[in-house]
Write a protein that holds these residues in place. Structure first.
Motif, PDB file in Angstrom:
ATOM      1  N   GLY A   5       8.481   2.308  -2.519  1.00 47.39           N
ATOM      2  CA  GLY A   5       7.716   2.289  -1.276  1.00 47.39           C
ATOM      3  C   GLY A   5       6.333   2.878  -1.397  1.00 47.39           C
ATOM      4  O   GLY A   5       5.401   2.424  -0.738  1.00 47.39           O
ATOM      5  N   SER A   6       6.152   3.888  -2.239  1.00 53.81           N
ATOM      6  CA  SER A   6       4.855   4.545  -2.348  1.00 53.81           C
ATOM      7  C   SER A   6       4.777   5.302  -3.659  1.00 53.81           C
ATOM      8  O   SER A   6       5.787   5.790  -4.166  1.00 53.81           O
ATOM      9  CB  SER A   6       4.653   5.513  -1.178  1.00 53.81           C
ATOM     10  N   VAL A   7       3.568   5.394  -4.206  1.00 50.85           N
ATOM     11  CA  VAL A   7       3.356   6.227  -5.381  1.00 50.85           C
ATOM     12  C   VAL A   7       2.956   7.622  -4.917  1.00 50.85           C
ATOM     13  O   VAL A   7       2.628   7.840  -3.748  1.00 50.85           O
ATOM     14  CB  VAL A   7       2.288   5.631  -6.308  1.00 50.85           C
ATOM     15  N   GLY A   8       2.963   8.579  -5.845  1.00 49.56           N
ATOM     16  CA  GLY A   8       2.712   9.960  -5.450  1.00 49.56           C
ATOM     17  C   GLY A   8       1.274  10.237  -5.053  1.00 49.56           C
ATOM     18  O   GLY A   8       1.016  10.942  -4.076  1.00 49.56           O
ATOM     19  N   ALA A  25      -4.353  -2.625   1.812  1.00 49.96           N
ATOM     20  CA  ALA A  25      -3.528  -2.921   0.646  1.00 49.96           C
ATOM     21  C   ALA A  25      -3.323  -1.669  -0.209  1.00 49.96           C
ATOM     22  O   ALA A  25      -2.226  -1.413  -0.713  1.00 49.96           O
ATOM     23  CB  ALA A  25      -4.171  -4.026  -0.184  1.00 49.96           C
ATOM     24  N   VAL A  26      -4.393  -0.874  -0.362  1.00 55.26           N
ATOM     25  CA  VAL A  26      -4.262   0.388  -1.096  1.00 55.26           C
ATOM     26  C   VAL A  26      -3.375   1.356  -0.320  1.00 55.26           C
ATOM     27  O   VAL A  26      -2.520   2.047  -0.896  1.00 55.26           O
ATOM     28  CB  VAL A  26      -5.646   1.014  -1.353  1.00 55.26           C
ATOM     29  N   GLY A  27      -3.556   1.405   1.004  1.00 52.47           N
ATOM     30  CA  GLY A  27      -2.773   2.321   1.829  1.00 52.47           C
ATOM     31  C   GLY A  27      -1.280   2.090   1.728  1.00 52.47           C
ATOM     32  O   GLY A  27      -0.488   3.040   1.808  1.00 52.47           O
ATOM     33  N   ARG A  28      -0.882   0.858   1.538  1.00 51.49           N
ATOM     34  CA  ARG A  28       0.549   0.562   1.377  1.00 51.49           C
ATOM     35  C   ARG A  28       1.113   1.262   0.144  1.00 51.49           C
ATOM     36  O   ARG A  28       2.294   1.604   0.104  1.00 51.49           O
ATOM     37  CB  ARG A  28       0.765  -0.946   1.233  1.00 51.49           C
ATOM     38  N   ARG A  29       0.250   1.462  -0.875  1.00 46.23           N
ATOM     39  CA  ARG A  29       0.717   2.085  -2.127  1.00 46.23           C
ATOM     40  C   ARG A  29       0.791   3.595  -2.036  1.00 46.23           C
ATOM     41  O   ARG A  29       1.327   4.234  -2.934  1.00 46.23           O
ATOM     42  CB  ARG A  29      -0.203   1.687  -3.280  1.00 46.23           C
ATOM     43  N   CYS A  30       0.223   4.176  -0.981  1.00 47.20           N
ATOM     44  CA  CYS A  30       0.319   5.641  -0.841  1.00 47.20           C
ATOM     45  C   CYS A  30       0.724   6.002   0.585  1.00 47.20           C
ATOM     46  O   CYS A  30       0.243   6.979   1.145  1.00 47.20           O
ATOM     47  CB  CYS A  30      -0.998   6.312  -1.233  1.00 47.20           C
ATOM     48  N   SER A  31       1.626   5.216   1.148  1.00 41.30           N
ATOM     49  CA  SER A  31       2.014   5.435   2.543  1.00 41.30           C
ATOM     50  C   SER A  31       2.719   6.765   2.740  1.00 41.30           C
ATOM     51  O   SER A  31       2.619   7.377   3.806  1.00 41.30           O
ATOM     52  CB  SER A  31       2.912   4.287   3.016  1.00 41.30           C
ATOM     53  N   THR A  32       3.429   7.245   1.722  1.00 42.49           N
ATOM     54  CA  THR A  32       4.072   8.552   1.821  1.00 42.49           C
ATOM     55  C   THR A  32       3.511   9.535   0.804  1.00 42.49           C
ATOM     56  O   THR A  32       4.001  10.653   0.689  1.00 42.49           O
ATOM     57  CB  THR A  32       5.592   8.421   1.603  1.00 42.49           C
ATOM     58  N   GLY A  33       2.484   9.113   0.051  1.00 41.85           N
ATOM     59  CA  GLY A  33       1.864   9.984  -0.945  1.00 41.85           C
ATOM     60  C   GLY A  33       0.492  10.442  -0.481  1.00 41.85           C
ATOM     61  O   GLY A  33       0.107  10.248   0.663  1.00 41.85           O
ATOM     62  N   LEU A  60      -6.960   2.945   5.722  1.00 39.57           N
ATOM     63  CA  LEU A  60      -6.149   3.429   4.603  1.00 39.57           C
ATOM     64  C   LEU A  60      -4.837   4.044   5.076  1.00 39.57           C
ATOM     65  O   LEU A  60      -3.913   4.243   4.289  1.00 39.57           O
ATOM     66  CB  LEU A  60      -6.960   4.459   3.797  1.00 39.57           C
ATOM     67  N   GLY A  61      -4.760   4.351   6.357  1.00 38.74           N
ATOM     68  CA  GLY A  61      -3.563   5.001   6.886  1.00 38.74           C
ATOM     69  C   GLY A  61      -3.607   6.505   6.765  1.00 38.74           C
ATOM     70  O   GLY A  61      -2.570   7.175   6.862  1.00 38.74           O
ATOM     71  N   LYS A  62      -4.792   7.067   6.555  1.00 40.30           N
ATOM     72  CA  LYS A  62      -4.966   8.522   6.422  1.00 40.30           C
ATOM     73  C   LYS A  62      -6.033   9.011   7.408  1.00 40.30           C
ATOM     74  O   LYS A  62      -7.043   9.616   7.010  1.00 40.30           O
ATOM     75  CB  LYS A  62      -5.386   8.879   4.989  1.00 40.30           C
ATOM     76  N   PRO A  63      -5.869   8.786   8.696  1.00 38.91           N
ATOM     77  CA  PRO A  63      -6.940   9.111   9.655  1.00 38.91           C
ATOM     78  C   PRO A  63      -7.240  10.593   9.760  1.00 38.91           C
ATOM     79  O   PRO A  63      -8.328  10.977  10.192  1.00 38.91           O
ATOM     80  CB  PRO A  63      -6.395   8.571  10.980  1.00 38.91           C
ATOM     81  N   ASP A  64      -6.288  11.456   9.360  1.00 34.68           N
ATOM     82  CA  ASP A  64      -6.490  12.905   9.482  1.00 34.68           C
ATOM     83  C   ASP A  64      -6.913  13.543   8.167  1.00 34.68           C
ATOM     84  O   ASP A  64      -6.813  14.769   8.005  1.00 34.68           O
ATOM     85  CB  ASP A  64      -5.202  13.565   9.987  1.00 34.68           C
ATOM     86  N   ALA A  65      -7.374  12.749   7.221  1.00 29.51           N
ATOM     87  CA  ALA A  65      -7.748  13.287   5.913  1.00 29.51           C
ATOM     88  C   ALA A  65      -8.913  14.271   6.027  1.00 29.51           C
ATOM     89  O   ALA A  65      -9.754  14.169   6.924  1.00 29.51           O
ATOM     90  CB  ALA A  65      -8.125  12.148   4.976  1.00 29.51           C
ATOM     91  N   GLU A  66      -8.946  15.201   5.116  1.00 29.48           N
ATOM     92  CA  GLU A  66     -10.062  16.156   5.056  1.00 29.48           C
ATOM     93  C   GLU A  66     -11.273  15.467   4.437  1.00 29.48           C
ATOM     94  O   GLU A  66     -11.172  14.840   3.378  1.00 29.48           O
ATOM     95  CB  GLU A  66      -9.676  17.371   4.211  1.00 29.48           C
TER      96      GLU A  66
END
Length: 232
Positions: A5-8, A25-33, A60-66
């Motif tokens: 499901g996701s890489v680290g 597409a990239v976000g799918r690869r780190c959905s839980t990483g 990317l699915g990381k809206p709260d990123a620093e």
């Protein structure tokens, strides 16, 4: 069905050039990483380049990123980066001006000539730039590369043409199509006809960003040679 499901961790470079679909597409690869995203909005040279990091991180699915702004640079001297940064309000609103950490401000020359004298002016600027040790990049609109290469050869200036079919050869002087300049650096750079470089892109924002990339390839000195008025 058994796909992981996701890489680290994902490291994404040049992220400013990715489209919303590519980011998803990239976000799918780190959905839980986790992810490290690197880029410079001012150097986005695709028509679908990011307008803001908030927009890109949302796709990317990381809206709260620093978000950490890296505003110190060691490669481009202050005189050159300050000149190029005059484009920022027009193609990357809100982006701060990078600060050079080098004591030497470098050299900047902007020369206008008559349209009929453009080629001879470029040859003269190239001779001056090549009179000192170090690499020289002559960056020109793609459509003018063949004409300028023939003129440089006729003037006895040995040079390579980057991106040409015959491959890159070790020359002090390299003639560089504007669309090939990204990621390169030279001790001294001669930029030919900035307005034509910007106008060759499909829209104004992309054209000014391409020009920003071209203007920031110089490590020590930049000379701009133009016959047409510079972009306002």
């Amino acid at each position: 069905l058994n796909r992981t499901g996701s890489v680290g961790h994902v490291i994404l470079d040049e992220a400013q050039d990715l489209s919303p679909m590519q980011l998803r597409a990239v976000g799918r690869r780190c959905s839980t990483g986790s992810a490290t995203v690197l880029g410079d909005l001012a150097q986005g040279t695709t028509p679908w380049a990011a307008a803001s990091w908030a927009e890109s991180l949302a796709h990317l699915g990381k809206p709260d990123a620093e978000l950490t702004v890296l505003d110190r640079g060691f490669r481009v001297p202050a005189a050159v980066i300050e000149y190029a940064a005059r484009l920022l309000p027009h193609m990357a609103p809100g982006l701060g001006v990078p600060q050079s950490v080098r004591d030497n401000r470098g050299r900047l020359t902007v020369s206008r000539c008559a349209a009929g004298d453009l080629v001879s002016s470029v040859i003269e600027a190239t001779r001056v730039a090549a009179s000192e040790p170090g690499s020289v990049g002559v960056i020109a609109p793609d459509a003018d590369v063949s004409r300028l290469s023939a003129a440089l050869s006729a003037a006895g200036i040995d040079h390579g043409v980057l991106g040409a079919d015959h491959g890159d050869v070790d020359h002090q002087v390299d003639l560089v199509p504007a669309t090939v300049a990204k990621g390169l650096e030279f001790d001294r750079v001669v930029v030919v006809e900035p307005a034509a470089i910007a106008a060759a892109e499909p829209d104004e924002r992309t054209g000014l960003r391409r020009l920003y990339v071209v203007l920031t390839r110089a490590v020590s000195g930049l000379q701009v040679v133009h016959a047409h008025p510079l972009p306002a």
